[in-house]
Design a protein around this motif. Structure first.
Motif, PDB file in Angstrom:
ATOM      1  N   ASN A 109       4.653  24.112  30.790  1.00 37.83           N
ATOM      2  CA  ASN A 109       5.925  24.557  31.380  1.00 37.83           C
ATOM      3  C   ASN A 109       7.055  23.617  30.994  1.00 37.83           C
ATOM      4  O   ASN A 109       8.150  24.058  30.634  1.00 37.83           O
ATOM      5  CB  ASN A 109       5.818  24.627  32.910  1.00 37.83           C
ATOM      6  CG  ASN A 109       4.977  25.791  33.371  1.00 37.83           C
ATOM      7  OD1 ASN A 109       4.877  26.815  32.691  1.00 37.83           O
ATOM      8  ND2 ASN A 109       4.355  25.646  34.523  1.00 37.83           N
ATOM      9  N   GLY A 154       8.309  24.064  27.638  1.00 39.98           N
ATOM     10  CA  GLY A 154       8.918  25.365  27.406  1.00 39.98           C
ATOM     11  C   GLY A 154       7.992  26.369  26.748  1.00 39.98           C
ATOM     12  O   GLY A 154       8.443  27.383  26.230  1.00 39.98           O
ATOM     13  N   ALA A 214      15.074  26.653  20.668  1.00 40.21           N
ATOM     14  CA  ALA A 214      14.996  27.090  22.071  1.00 40.21           C
ATOM     15  C   ALA A 214      14.661  25.897  22.968  1.00 40.21           C
ATOM     16  O   ALA A 214      15.264  25.732  24.033  1.00 40.21           O
ATOM     17  CB  ALA A 214      13.958  28.191  22.239  1.00 40.21           C
ATOM     18  N   LEU A 215      13.734  25.065  22.526  1.00 42.83           N
ATOM     19  CA  LEU A 215      13.368  23.883  23.297  1.00 42.83           C
ATOM     20  C   LEU A 215      14.564  22.950  23.416  1.00 42.83           C
ATOM     21  O   LEU A 215      14.873  22.460  24.503  1.00 42.83           O
ATOM     22  CB  LEU A 215      12.182  23.159  22.638  1.00 42.83           C
ATOM     23  CG  LEU A 215      11.762  21.848  23.298  1.00 42.83           C
ATOM     24  CD1 LEU A 215      11.327  22.072  24.734  1.00 42.83           C
ATOM     25  CD2 LEU A 215      10.654  21.200  22.494  1.00 42.83           C
ATOM     26  N   LYS A 229      17.679  23.673  23.268  1.00 39.97           N
ATOM     27  CA  LYS A 229      18.662  24.295  24.153  1.00 39.97           C
ATOM     28  C   LYS A 229      18.273  24.097  25.618  1.00 39.97           C
ATOM     29  O   LYS A 229      19.111  23.751  26.454  1.00 39.97           O
ATOM     30  CB  LYS A 229      18.761  25.788  23.812  1.00 39.97           C
ATOM     31  CG  LYS A 229      19.891  26.504  24.494  1.00 39.97           C
ATOM     32  CD  LYS A 229      19.976  27.940  24.013  1.00 39.97           C
ATOM     33  CE  LYS A 229      21.035  28.689  24.796  1.00 39.97           C
ATOM     34  NZ  LYS A 229      21.044  30.104  24.486  1.00 39.97           N
ATOM     35  N   GLU A 230      16.984  24.295  25.921  1.00 40.92           N
ATOM     36  CA  GLU A 230      16.506  24.099  27.301  1.00 40.92           C
ATOM     37  C   GLU A 230      16.685  22.650  27.741  1.00 40.92           C
ATOM     38  O   GLU A 230      17.101  22.378  28.869  1.00 40.92           O
ATOM     39  CB  GLU A 230      15.033  24.485  27.417  1.00 40.92           C
ATOM     40  CG  GLU A 230      14.813  25.967  27.517  1.00 40.92           C
ATOM     41  CD  GLU A 230      13.352  26.308  27.749  1.00 40.92           C
ATOM     42  OE1 GLU A 230      12.710  25.630  28.574  1.00 40.92           O
ATOM     43  OE2 GLU A 230      12.875  27.243  27.106  1.00 40.92           O
ATOM     44  N   GLU A 240      20.271  21.884  28.455  1.00 46.59           N
ATOM     45  CA  GLU A 240      20.653  22.457  29.744  1.00 46.59           C
ATOM     46  C   GLU A 240      20.136  21.592  30.894  1.00 46.59           C
ATOM     47  O   GLU A 240      20.858  21.317  31.850  1.00 46.59           O
ATOM     48  CB  GLU A 240      20.115  23.891  29.860  1.00 46.59           C
ATOM     49  CG  GLU A 240      20.706  24.659  31.016  1.00 46.59           C
ATOM     50  CD  GLU A 240      22.232  24.709  31.014  1.00 46.59           C
ATOM     51  OE1 GLU A 240      22.813  24.571  32.109  1.00 46.59           O
ATOM     52  OE2 GLU A 240      22.852  24.858  29.936  1.00 46.59           O
ATOM     53  N   ALA A 241      18.899  21.148  30.788  1.00 44.89           N
ATOM     54  CA  ALA A 241      18.324  20.278  31.816  1.00 44.89           C
ATOM     55  C   ALA A 241      19.115  18.981  31.919  1.00 44.89           C
ATOM     56  O   ALA A 241      19.424  18.506  33.013  1.00 44.89           O
ATOM     57  CB  ALA A 241      16.862  19.977  31.497  1.00 44.89           C
TER      58      ALA A 241
END
Length: 151
Positions: free
Chosen positions: A38, A41, A83-84, A86-87, A90-91
């Motif tokens: 999780n 990601g 994608a990772l 980007k996540e 954001e975190a």
């Protein structure tokens, strides 16, 4: 399986594995694999994951060594590094409330504690000392990314 992963993935998996191998035994609890997937990601099917975990833990110890962890996690590794990233951005942004480009190590402590509630205060201090190499009391995005991805 480790051979099938690229060097970056192995480093990422080793870093994640080490964060959860708090006793430095070379083995982690099977339940922690879900948390790691999780955190990284990765998406997975619960049934498929459970079957893999059972197969890798043939002796029923409830723990996996690094190679077994790589065989399981490698099945769910996303190819999409963007994608990772980007996540993770954001975190990071969530904790960088003022938008200064860094977060205090106290926020990092919260993140790490949330990732693994079994970590002791000493273990958290060690991890933060490794990450905050300049002892500034803050972690910039590059340090954060390096911690999370090994890049």
């Amino acid at each position: 399986m480790v051979d099938a992963l690229d060097t970056e993935q192995v480093q990422l998996f080793r870093r994640a594995f080490s964060m959860f191998d708090s006793g430095k035994t070379g083995r982690i609890e099977k339940e922690k694999v879900r948390t790691i997937l999780n955190t990284l990601g990765h998406t997975y099917d619960d049934t498929e994951l459970e079957n893999l975990l059972v197969a890798e833990d043939a002796e029923g110890s409830g723990k996996l060594d690094f190679d077994a962890f790589c065989r399981v996690a490698g099945r769910f590794a996303e190819e999409d590094d963007e994608a990772l990233q980007k996540e993770l951005k954001e975190a990071f942004r969530l904790y960088d409330k003022e938008g200064n480009g860094y977060i205090p190590t106290s926020s990092l402590r919260e993140i790490l504690a949330a990732l693994d509630d079994q970590l002791t205060s000493d273990q958290l201090n060690e991890m933060i000392a490794e990450i905050d190499t300049d002892s500034s009391g803050t972690v910039d995005f590059d340090e954060f990314m390096e911690m999370m991805t090994g890049d």
